[in-house]
Design an enzyme around this catalytic site. Structure first.
Site, PDB file in Angstrom:
ATOM      1  N   CYS A 139     -23.094 -11.876   2.769  1.00 39.74           N
ATOM      2  CA  CYS A 139     -21.662 -11.679   2.981  1.00 39.74           C
ATOM      3  C   CYS A 139     -21.073 -12.898   3.682  1.00 39.74           C
ATOM      4  O   CYS A 139     -21.666 -13.433   4.626  1.00 39.74           O
ATOM      5  CB  CYS A 139     -21.418 -10.417   3.812  1.00 39.74           C
ATOM      6  SG  CYS A 139     -19.662 -10.132   4.191  1.00 39.74           S
ATOM      7  N   HIS A 193     -15.487  -7.050   8.323  1.00 37.15           N
ATOM      8  CA  HIS A 193     -16.485  -6.956   7.248  1.00 37.15           C
ATOM      9  C   HIS A 193     -16.022  -6.033   6.132  1.00 37.15           C
ATOM     10  O   HIS A 193     -16.088  -6.399   4.941  1.00 37.15           O
ATOM     11  CB  HIS A 193     -17.826  -6.465   7.787  1.00 37.15           C
ATOM     12  CG  HIS A 193     -18.784  -6.118   6.696  1.00 37.15           C
ATOM     13  ND1 HIS A 193     -19.473  -7.075   5.978  1.00 37.15           N
ATOM     14  CD2 HIS A 193     -19.108  -4.915   6.133  1.00 37.15           C
ATOM     15  CE1 HIS A 193     -20.206  -6.486   5.047  1.00 37.15           C
ATOM     16  NE2 HIS A 193     -20.001  -5.177   5.111  1.00 37.15           N
ATOM     17  N   CYS A 252     -18.182 -12.986   5.371  1.00 38.80           N
ATOM     18  CA  CYS A 252     -17.181 -12.668   6.390  1.00 38.80           C
ATOM     19  C   CYS A 252     -17.600 -13.214   7.750  1.00 38.80           C
ATOM     20  O   CYS A 252     -18.772 -13.513   7.996  1.00 38.80           O
ATOM     21  CB  CYS A 252     -16.939 -11.157   6.470  1.00 38.80           C
ATOM     22  SG  CYS A 252     -18.162 -10.232   7.433  1.00 38.80           S
ATOM     23  N   GLY A 294      -0.586  11.576  -6.380  1.00 39.44           N
ATOM     24  CA  GLY A 294      -1.121  12.923  -6.474  1.00 39.44           C
ATOM     25  C   GLY A 294      -2.573  13.006  -6.881  1.00 39.44           C
ATOM     26  O   GLY A 294      -3.073  14.072  -7.217  1.00 39.44           O
ATOM     27  N   ASP A 346      -4.931   0.948  -2.948  1.00 41.04           N
ATOM     28  CA  ASP A 346      -4.784   0.858  -1.489  1.00 41.04           C
ATOM     29  C   ASP A 346      -5.491   2.023  -0.833  1.00 41.04           C
ATOM     30  O   ASP A 346      -5.646   3.091  -1.434  1.00 41.04           O
ATOM     31  CB  ASP A 346      -3.311   0.873  -1.081  1.00 41.04           C
ATOM     32  CG  ASP A 346      -2.764   2.296  -0.994  1.00 41.04           C
ATOM     33  OD1 ASP A 346      -2.575   2.784   0.134  1.00 41.04           O
ATOM     34  OD2 ASP A 346      -2.557   2.931  -2.044  1.00 41.04           O
ATOM     35  N   CYS A 392     -20.488 -11.198   9.549  1.00 39.77           N
ATOM     36  CA  CYS A 392     -21.832 -11.398   9.016  1.00 39.77           C
ATOM     37  C   CYS A 392     -22.342 -12.820   9.234  1.00 39.77           C
ATOM     38  O   CYS A 392     -23.550 -13.038   9.365  1.00 39.77           O
ATOM     39  CB  CYS A 392     -21.864 -11.047   7.529  1.00 39.77           C
ATOM     40  SG  CYS A 392     -21.753  -9.271   7.203  1.00 39.77           S
ATOM     41  N   ASP A 444       5.334   2.322   1.091  1.00 41.44           N
ATOM     42  CA  ASP A 444       5.345   3.600   0.397  1.00 41.44           C
ATOM     43  C   ASP A 444       6.655   4.312   0.713  1.00 41.44           C
ATOM     44  O   ASP A 444       7.439   3.863   1.534  1.00 41.44           O
ATOM     45  CB  ASP A 444       4.130   4.448   0.779  1.00 41.44           C
ATOM     46  CG  ASP A 444       4.078   4.768   2.263  1.00 41.44           C
ATOM     47  OD1 ASP A 444       5.097   4.593   2.945  1.00 41.44           O
ATOM     48  OD2 ASP A 444       3.021   5.187   2.745  1.00 41.44           O
ATOM     49  N   SER A 445       6.888   5.432   0.051  1.00 41.16           N
ATOM     50  CA  SER A 445       8.189   6.094   0.165  1.00 41.16           C
ATOM     51  C   SER A 445       8.286   7.043   1.345  1.00 41.16           C
ATOM     52  O   SER A 445       9.368   7.474   1.722  1.00 41.16           O
ATOM     53  CB  SER A 445       8.475   6.892  -1.108  1.00 41.16           C
ATOM     54  OG  SER A 445       7.588   8.000  -1.202  1.00 41.16           O
ATOM     55  N   GLY A 446       7.143   7.398   1.915  1.00 47.03           N
ATOM     56  CA  GLY A 446       7.107   8.438   2.937  1.00 47.03           C
ATOM     57  C   GLY A 446       6.809   9.808   2.362  1.00 47.03           C
ATOM     58  O   GLY A 446       6.585  10.762   3.103  1.00 47.03           O
ATOM     59  N   GLY A 447       6.800   9.907   1.040  1.00 45.98           N
ATOM     60  CA  GLY A 447       6.600  11.201   0.391  1.00 45.98           C
ATOM     61  C   GLY A 447       5.255  11.822   0.701  1.00 45.98           C
ATOM     62  O   GLY A 447       5.168  13.014   1.002  1.00 45.98           O
ATOM     63  N   PHE A 448       4.181  11.027   0.658  1.00 49.50           N
ATOM     64  CA  PHE A 448       2.864  11.588   0.897  1.00 49.50           C
ATOM     65  C   PHE A 448       2.704  12.024   2.349  1.00 49.50           C
ATOM     66  O   PHE A 448       2.097  13.064   2.632  1.00 49.50           O
ATOM     67  CB  PHE A 448       1.759  10.589   0.541  1.00 49.50           C
ATOM     68  CG  PHE A 448       0.374  11.136   0.759  1.00 49.50           C
ATOM     69  CD1 PHE A 448      -0.175  12.028  -0.153  1.00 49.50           C
ATOM     70  CD2 PHE A 448      -0.360  10.790   1.867  1.00 49.50           C
ATOM     71  CE1 PHE A 448      -1.444  12.555   0.042  1.00 49.50           C
ATOM     72  CE2 PHE A 448      -1.631  11.310   2.080  1.00 49.50           C
ATOM     73  CZ  PHE A 448      -2.168  12.197   1.163  1.00 49.50           C
ATOM     74  N   GLN A 498       3.487  11.746 -11.499  1.00 49.91           N
ATOM     75  CA  GLN A 498       2.884  12.933 -10.903  1.00 49.91           C
ATOM     76  C   GLN A 498       2.405  13.869 -12.022  1.00 49.91           C
ATOM     77  O   GLN A 498       2.219  13.436 -13.139  1.00 49.91           O
ATOM     78  CB  GLN A 498       3.884  13.612  -9.964  1.00 49.91           C
ATOM     79  CG  GLN A 498       4.109  12.869  -8.651  1.00 49.91           C
ATOM     80  CD  GLN A 498       2.914  12.926  -7.702  1.00 49.91           C
ATOM     81  OE1 GLN A 498       1.951  13.671  -7.920  1.00 49.91           O
ATOM     82  NE2 GLN A 498       2.961  12.128  -6.649  1.00 49.91           N
TER      83      GLN A 498
END
Length: 375
Positions: free
Chosen positions: A306, A337, A308, A218, A268, A311, A95-99, A191
């Site tokens: 499941c 899980h 995994c 956003g 994500d 489980c 990510d850009s670091g903006g958030f 945005q």
């Protein structure tokens, strides 16, 4: 310069319009729709890269802001880039670091040049501009970098949202001009907060800039989910059909279903591992808090059926015991899980799209899922 990351649209579901595709990157192909686990500090918490591969992970995220502060992008570059640094040979998105800067609130000041802020680690003065964000991400060497943007809060007035959107567009131009790494793609970010006219304007403007992919930023910042879904519907006609669409920071099963229905390809969120460390698990019936006393003598798996590791090998009673005893293995098993649950859900969604039955899959999921036990 040809784009190192391209999108191949394989199929559109006849029943729903949901998209099935592949994102081609220098470190491998990513089938879409896809859930991307978040490795904030160049690691998915409690997980090793081998375990991430075993649960079917196709791409991981890392955080520009955090890696800039510690250990620093130059050290990562010296190590041979983010893939070698964390021993992950599959695609990485940064990510850009903006958030993160946006989230600092009282610790930062936004100007046209960039954002001045104080490190949450030691209080030192820092500065990130579109150019600095590009330099950091180019040094990290991710497959996909994100443009530095301005995220509007919820709620905010139209003027505030419009100013942030226009600045995001100007910064996107600066990012594109400064970005030079040929084996890394740069995605723009739409945005416009929660205003139809601004969201549509932003989608059109960024489409004209011809990025190889687009984040939708956003959203999932505290607004009711129906508002988020409405924004996705409004901008979908204006998003390029031949480019991947990435809904940023969204990671619950219902949001996956509704996002895919509205043309989203990539998702994500840190939620899966964050709640796992607190003893909460995803299931097809809704949230399960494994710390609860009701599971003290429950010798079944977290979820029947499941596949995994947790489980297949351990009971709810045992995993609850680990949490009560404050053993870190409890959080690790719950993380395995939860991550596998979301990754497998996306595998099922892709198969449903392939077979033109996504709406049937969605309906069946909701019939079993207790929304009162949602997140």
């Amino acid at each position: 310069m040809s784009n190192p990351v391209t999108f191949e649209l394989i199929k559109t579901c006849k029943q729903s319009g949901a998209r099935l595709g592949v994102v081609h990157t220098p470190h491998g192909d990513i089938p879409t729709p896809i859930y991307m686990p978040v490795g904030t500090q160049a690691t998915v918490k409690a997980m090793t890269p081998r375990e991430m591969t075993e649960i079917g992970t196709k791409i991981m995220l890392s955080n520009t802001y955090h890696l800039h502060l510690r250990p620093g992008e130059e050290l990562v570059k010296e190590a041979g880039g983010i893939h070698k640094f964390m021993s992950w040979d599959k695609p990485v998105l940064t990510d850009s670091g903006g958030f993160q800067v946006f989230s600092l609130a009282a610790l930062r000041k936004i100007t046209e040049e960039g954002v001045s802020f104080r490190s949450h680690l030691d209080g030192s003065k820092r500065f990130i501009s579109p150019e600095v964000s590009m330099d950091i991400q180019m040094a990290l060497g991710s497959d996909i970098a994100m443009a530095f943007d301005v995220c509007s809060p919820y709620p905010c007035d139209h003027r505030t949202a419009e100013e942030a959107m226009h600045r995001t567009h100007r910064w996107a131009e600066r990012c594109k001009k400064h970005h030079t790494r040929e084996d890394q793609a740069l995605f723009g970010i739409v945005q416009g907060a929660f205003y139809d006219d601004l969201r549509i304007e932003s989608a059109k403007t960024l489409a004209d800039m011809d990025f190889p992919g687009y984040g939708i930023g956003g959203l999932s910042v505290g607004e009711p989910k129906p508002i988020m879904y409405d924004m996705l519907e409004k901008i979908e006609p204006y998003m390029p059909k031949n480019k991947p669409r990435y809904l940023m920071g969204v990671g619950t099963p219902d949001c996956f279903l509704e996002g895919v229905l509205r043309g989203v390809d990539m998702f994500d969120c840190v939620l899966a591992t964050r709640i796992a460390r607190n003893g909460t698990c995803f299931t097809k019936n809704g949230r399960l808090v494994i710390r609860n006393a009701t599971y003290a003598h429950d010798f079944g798996p977290i979820e029947e059926g499941c596949d995994c590791y947790a489980c297949q090998n351990f009971s709810r009673a045992y995993i609850r015991h680990l949490f009560k005893a404050q053993e870190i293995t409890g959080g690790r098993l719950a993380s395995i899980h939860n991550l596998r649950f979301l990754i497998r859900m996306m595998e099922e969604i892709r198969q449903a799209i392939l077979e033109d039955r996504f709406l049937d899959y969605r309906k069946s999921f909701y019939e079993n899922y207790d929304m009162t036990r949602n997140f």
